[in-house]
Design an enzyme around this catalytic site. Structure first.
Site, PDB file in Angstrom:
ATOM      1  N   ASP A 171      -3.030   1.117  10.504  1.00 28.20           N
ATOM      2  CA  ASP A 171      -4.177   2.010  10.709  1.00 28.20           C
ATOM      3  C   ASP A 171      -4.608   1.982  12.171  1.00 28.20           C
ATOM      4  O   ASP A 171      -4.973   2.996  12.743  1.00 28.20           O
ATOM      5  CB  ASP A 171      -5.333   1.620   9.794  1.00 28.20           C
ATOM      6  CG  ASP A 171      -5.010   1.965   8.348  1.00 28.20           C
ATOM      7  OD1 ASP A 171      -4.283   1.198   7.696  1.00 28.20           O
ATOM      8  OD2 ASP A 171      -5.456   3.038   7.889  1.00 28.20           O
ATOM      9  N   CYS A 180       0.838  -1.201   0.000  1.00 26.41           N
ATOM     10  CA  CYS A 180       0.000   0.000   0.000  1.00 26.41           C
ATOM     11  C   CYS A 180       0.876   1.256   0.000  1.00 26.41           C
ATOM     12  O   CYS A 180       1.943   1.268  -0.644  1.00 26.41           O
ATOM     13  CB  CYS A 180      -0.986  -0.013   1.169  1.00 26.41           C
ATOM     14  SG  CYS A 180      -2.293   1.216   1.001  1.00 26.41           S
TER      15      CYS A 180
HETATM   16  P1  RI2 Z   1       0.500   6.052   7.201  1.00 25.82           P
HETATM   17  C1  RI2 Z   1      -3.468   3.536   4.773  1.00 25.82           C
HETATM   18  O1  RI2 Z   1      -4.850   3.416   4.709  1.00 25.82           O
HETATM   19  C2  RI2 Z   1      -2.771   2.208   4.509  1.00 25.82           C
HETATM   20  O2  RI2 Z   1      -3.453   1.108   5.070  1.00 25.82           O
HETATM   21  C3  RI2 Z   1      -1.460   2.490   5.189  1.00 25.82           C
HETATM   22  O3  RI2 Z   1      -0.701   1.327   5.420  1.00 25.82           O
HETATM   23  C4  RI2 Z   1      -1.963   3.118   6.488  1.00 25.82           C
HETATM   24  O4  RI2 Z   1      -3.026   3.960   6.072  1.00 25.82           O
HETATM   25  C5  RI2 Z   1      -0.948   3.876   7.273  1.00 25.82           C
HETATM   26  O5  RI2 Z   1      -0.467   4.975   6.536  1.00 25.82           O
HETATM   27  P2  RI2 Z   1      -5.727   4.090   3.484  1.00 25.82           P
HETATM   28  O6  RI2 Z   1      -6.062   5.482   3.953  1.00 25.82           O
HETATM   29  O7  RI2 Z   1      -0.185   6.643   8.390  1.00 25.82           O
HETATM   30  O8  RI2 Z   1      -4.956   4.051   2.197  1.00 25.82           O
HETATM   31  O9  RI2 Z   1       1.768   5.325   7.594  1.00 25.82           O
HETATM   32  O10 RI2 Z   1      -6.963   3.231   3.441  1.00 25.82           O
HETATM   33  O11 RI2 Z   1       0.716   7.065   6.109  1.00 25.82           O
END
Ligand code: RI2
Length: 308
Positions: A196, A127
């Site tokens: 998350d 991701c």
């Molecule tokens: P940071 C994101 O969720 C991904 O799951 C990613 O690993 C997590 O947030 C943490 O991201 P989404 O918003 O806080 O893409 O490390 O559903 O940036």
């Protein structure tokens, strides 16, 4: 004033603003701007409007506890204010403090995690996590010679953001489809993913597919690291609450008319990786084992960090 809140909430919902850390800062920042521009004179009305603003922000996405922690850190202490101006000042200052603390935490995680990347390593990420990418970019800045496999991360394909960011930073990066994870895991030395929500028993809720990386890493004896600020630790899980896994629109999975109408589509956005598959959680308070999350949460609860 409510426009600031509605606009931020919508941007979080439609993922214009995404990533657990970013949405937490966006929520805190929106409440700070709401307080700054508030013109009413009644403390009671301010508290009611603030409660509504908090509810609107929290309603935008359900899984990342970072949003809950960011919002509740921002409104902490408002109940003890004796005037609107005092209440507004509390929110404005809490909002700034949370955003600064959050940004610093990501930088600290980068410095700590980069020590785990060595010359010759092959690293995998999933991701688009600013905490995990911070680690990778910091190791690259330090001149380490390594390569990265980055997953596509269907259906939203945040992997495109990841490979673009890493390529622009000069990192040797290869994109793979999600189903290639096990195939390349034997050539991978270390996995770095974001979070998350992290539960009191050390399970990590992250982008759907993370648990598959963890299982494949476990099988291949590849080290599996989670990069997460401590405001991704969930205080509610100490009291037994379950983490709600967001389900998003089916249109994210297939285009209209692509499959028969009778086919149902299930689009869960996150999954849970049990503590036993995680070598360490890299936080701003250090590299901790998943079994340490409970103690850190209890300390934070005692300090009132997560309290309103
Ligand atoms: P940071 C994101 O969720 C991904 O799951 C990613 O690993 C997590 O947030 C943490 O991201 P989404 O918003 O806080 O893409 O490390 O559903 O940036």
């Amino acid at each position: 004033m409510q426009d600031i809140i509605a606009e931020t909430s919508e941007k979080i919902r439609d993922m214009t603003i995404r990533g657990a850390g970013r949405i937490a800062r966006a929520g805190a920042d929106a409440l700070g701007r709401f307080a700054e521009s508030y013109t009413g004179n009644s403390l009671e009305a301010f508290r009611e409007d603030l409660d509504r603003a908090v509810a609107t922000i929290l309603d935008s996405r359900p899984t990342a506890v970072s949003l809950w922690n960011g919002v509740h850190s921002t409104v902490r202490g408002v109940d003890s204010a004796s005037s609107v101006d005092e209440a507004r000042e509390i929110v404005i200052s809490n909002s700034r403090e949370f955003c600064e603390r959050s940004e610093k935490a990501v930088e600290t995680i980068a410095r700590i995690g980069a020590k785990r990347i060595e010359d010759g390593d092959t690293v995998m990420t999933h991701c688009n996590s600013s905490a995990a990418l911070g680690v990778i970019e910091e190791a690259h800045r330090q001149g380490k010679d390594f390569r990265v496999f980055a997953t596509e991360s269907r259906p939203w394909r945040q992997g495109i953001l990841t490979v673009t960011q890493l390529a622009e930073a000069g990192v040797d990066v290869t994109m793979i489809i999600d189903s290639a994870v096990r195939y390349v895991m034997n050539d991978t030395d270390k996995v770095f993913v974001g979070a998350d929500t992290i539960t009191s028993h050390g399970a990590v809720i992250n982008k759907i597919g993370t648990s598959q990386l963890a299982l494949a890493a476990h099988e291949a004896r590849t080290q599996f690291y989670v990069c997460g600020e401590t405001y991704k630790f969930s205080p509610m899980t100490v009291f037994g609450d379950m983490v709600r896994i967001e389900e998003r629109e089916t249109s994210e999975v297939v285009r209209p008319g692509e499959i028969p109408d009778s086919v149902k589509i299930f689009n869960p956005v996150f999954d849970s990786t049990p503590a036993q598959y995680i070598d360490a959680i890299i936080t701003e308070v250090g590299m901790v084992p998943p079994t340490a999350v409970y103690d850190i949460l209890v300390r934070q609860l005692g300090d009132g960090i997560f309290k309103e």
